[in-house]
Design a protein around this motif. Structure first.
Motif, short mmCIF file in Angstrom:
data_model
loop_
_atom_site.label_atom_id
_atom_site.label_comp_id
_atom_site.label_asym_id
_atom_site.label_seq_id
_atom_site.Cartn_x
_atom_site.Cartn_y
_atom_site.Cartn_z
N LEU A 116 29.66 -14.81 -6.41
CA LEU A 116 30.38 -13.25 -4.99
C LEU A 116 31.42 -13.72 -4.19
O LEU A 116 31.51 -14.53 -4.27
CB LEU A 116 28.80 -13.13 -4.09
CG LEU A 116 27.49 -12.77 -4.60
CD1 LEU A 116 25.93 -13.79 -3.71
CD2 LEU A 116 27.82 -11.56 -5.40
N GLU A 117 32.08 -13.07 -3.75
CA GLU A 117 34.09 -13.07 -2.87
C GLU A 117 33.63 -12.13 -1.88
O GLU A 117 33.09 -12.03 -1.60
CB GLU A 117 34.25 -12.13 -3.48
CG GLU A 117 34.21 -12.67 -4.97
CD GLU A 117 35.65 -11.99 -5.82
OE1 GLU A 117 36.49 -12.53 -7.29
OE2 GLU A 117 35.48 -10.90 -5.79
N ILE A 118 34.07 -13.53 -0.73
CA ILE A 118 34.53 -12.90 1.09
C ILE A 118 35.82 -12.78 0.96
O ILE A 118 36.64 -13.26 0.37
CB ILE A 118 33.92 -13.72 1.80
CG1 ILE A 118 34.30 -15.34 1.44
CG2 ILE A 118 32.29 -13.66 1.88
CD1 ILE A 118 33.67 -16.15 2.83
N ASP A 119 36.63 -11.75 1.52
CA ASP A 119 37.45 -11.95 1.32
C ASP A 119 38.35 -12.88 3.05
O ASP A 119 37.47 -13.48 3.91
CB ASP A 119 38.26 -10.36 2.54
CG ASP A 119 37.84 -9.24 1.20
OD1 ASP A 119 38.55 -9.39 0.39
OD2 ASP A 119 37.82 -8.52 2.05
N MET A 120 39.54 -13.42 2.21
CA MET A 120 40.24 -14.85 3.31
C MET A 120 40.75 -13.44 4.53
O MET A 120 41.54 -12.52 4.48
CB MET A 120 41.34 -15.27 2.62
CG MET A 120 40.51 -15.94 1.39
SD MET A 120 39.13 -17.12 2.33
CE MET A 120 40.79 -18.70 3.06
N GLU A 121 40.62 -14.34 5.78
CA GLU A 121 41.60 -13.80 6.25
C GLU A 121 42.38 -15.52 7.70
O GLU A 121 42.21 -16.04 6.67
CB GLU A 121 40.58 -13.70 7.91
CG GLU A 121 38.99 -12.69 7.08
CD GLU A 121 38.31 -11.80 8.65
OE1 GLU A 121 38.20 -11.13 9.39
OE2 GLU A 121 37.73 -13.15 9.16
N SER A 122 43.18 -14.84 8.63
CA SER A 122 43.83 -16.28 8.73
C SER A 122 43.45 -17.32 9.31
O SER A 122 44.58 -18.22 9.45
CB SER A 122 44.76 -15.13 10.13
OG SER A 122 43.98 -15.04 10.81
#
Length: 477
Positions: free
Chosen positions: A217-223
């Motif tokens: 399962l994946e989560i997006d990268m943020e800054s």
């Protein structure tokens, strides 16, 4: 030959060879031309279409450049269907290997490599440390071993890197960070178990998890790190075993986690009962004065599996790293590591221990940091001066890579890669780091670890020229 018949648009500003190459690409992508099918002979095709031979030659060269065809000397040009990440990954690996091994007798500017500039490796000091170890320990330096690692090295890691906050017995020496990820996957994950990763992430970790037939399962990268809102949504609907992440200068994005996100992650790990696999990629290479702290140092719940490689920051050939384990899985992981790899080089462990004891490590890292800090700011300035029209990018303030987003959606990172290859520069398309290649095609990675100053300047100018050619082809000026 009917399917190859093409009528040129005389009003189109695009040159005829580009019109023709785009038409053949459409045939390939629509599966009207089979994999490995030979394209029409140049003279016969030119006569059929009413153009000169040079138009066909240029069109075929374009197809080869874009990866839709290959040529056999004395035989002709053959179709190669593209579009799938798996095919591109295998092609990419082969191309990079061939180019860096100088098989085509050309010298490429390397924005791909993640190793360090060999000029900075302290050969004489390291040789001195090896000789001292052999003189001191004799044959024991080669034959003696502790299944958890050489005691002196584990003691030094505890004192020098953790100020005694981590006990020697909680440290497990590894044959590199990848082995640590593999062993953890073997211990924690059964077929069907769920693991969370960042999107994008390190391909070696994806391979370790998928080889266990785990569900990723994946989560997006943020800054400032992974999107924890997305993570909690996943946690509410799924039982996960672990989350794999890079806390510092994530590969490929260069993003580091904020302290707030690290603390929140630990709370979530305790609440939802999962382990955090923290791959400390390059925390030594920090170029600003911002405070950085590992998730492991904040871990009051004993939820973090900390993995660190010496191979990445020091020398790939020594194949050393270490892992700090939570008590709940310590025995299982140690047993699994022993069954996977009974012995990590005793000589290299003792030599590295001697090197650290003499204070050489701290001096080496300081020299390395100063060099790459200069290279980092040079890269940032060159990108801003030459490519601001074509890309936007994250400034990581550390590490060895810059992650770039292509502004024009019509230009893919794979297409850019082929144009750069033609100009004898190597870049990394981000499709290599995504399960969904369409997302990754918006990005590419530039590493400045293996280039010299003059190469970097020349390479960025060549990259700009590649974009200029792509824009010209699109009719954008």
């Amino acid at each position: 030959m009917n399917k190859y018949i093409f009528k040129f648009n005389e009003k189109d500003e695009k040159p005829k060879y580009i019109q023709l190459s785009e038409y053949i690409i459409s045939l390939i992508e629509n599966k009207k031309i089979g994999e490995g099918e030979k394209l029409p002979p140049i003279r016969k095709y030119a006569k059929e279409l009413g153009v000169n031979n040079d138009t066909i030659v240029a069109a075929y060269k374009k197809l080869v450049l874009l990866g839709y065809a290959y040529q056999k000397m004395g035989s002709g040009t053959y179709c190669k269907r593209r579009g799938k990440t798996k095919n591109f990954k295998s092609d990419y690996s082969r191309i990079i290997k061939d180019r860096l091994n100088n098989k085509d007798k050309k010298v490429y500017i390397d924005f791909v490599g993640e190793g360090f500039n060999n000029e900075y490796f302290p050969v004489e000091k390291f040789k001195k440390c090896i000789n001292e170890v052999i003189d001191r320990d004799g044959i024991n330096a080669l034959t003696s071993y502790d299944t958890t690692g050489y005691s002196g090295l584990r003691s030094n890691i505890s004192k020098v890197f953790w100020n005694g906050e981590v006990k020697e017995e909680d440290i497990l020496i590894l044959s590199g960070a990848q082995q640590g990820i593999d062993v953890i996957a073997k211990v924690l994950l059964n077929p069907g178990d769920k693991v969370v990763v960042e999107k994008p992430t390190y391909g070696g970790a994806l391979y370790a998890f998928t080889s266990r037939r785990s569900s990723i399962l994946e989560i997006d990268m943020e800054s400032d790190g992974g999107n924890l809102v997305e993570l909690e949504k996943i946690l509410k609907g799924n039982k996960i075993k672990a989350m794999y992440l890079m806390s510092y200068f994530q590969n490929p994005t260069g993003v580091s986690y904020s302290k707030e996100k690290k603390e929140k992650l630990l709370e979530l790990a305790e609440k939802y009962d999962f382990y955090i696999i923290e791959d400390d990629y390059l925390s030594e290479l920090i170029y600003d004065k911002k405070e950085y702290i590992t998730i492991k140092k904040l871990d009051v719940y004993d939820r973090v599996i900390y993995i660190k490689s010496f191979s990445k920051i020091f020398a790939p050939g020594i194949r050393l790293g270490y892992m700090i384990l939570p008590k709940g899985i310590k025995d299982s992981v140690e047993s699994s590591k022993i069954s996977t790899d009974v012995l990590t080089s005793s000589l290299m462990q003792r030599t590295l221990d001697n090197y650290i004891s003499k204070g050489y490590w701290i001096g080496y890292i300081e020299e390395l940091r100063n060099h790459y800090k200069d290279m980092y700011y040079m890269m940032i300035n060159l990108l801003e001066e030459n490519l601001s029209k074509y890309i936007k990018f994250h400034k990581p303030n550390g590490g060895l890579v810059i992650y770039c987003e292509i502004l024009d959606s019509r230009i893919s990172s794979r297409k850019l890669f082929n144009y750069c290859l033609n100009k004898e520069i190597l870049i990394t398309p981000a499709v290599l780091f995504y399960n969904n290649y369409r997302i990754g095609d918006k990005y590419f990675r530039l590493s400045f670890s293996s280039v010299k100053e003059d190469e970097m300047k020349k390479g960025i100018i060549c990259l700009r020229e590649a974009f200029e050619e792509l824009y010209e082809e699109l009719g954008v000026y």
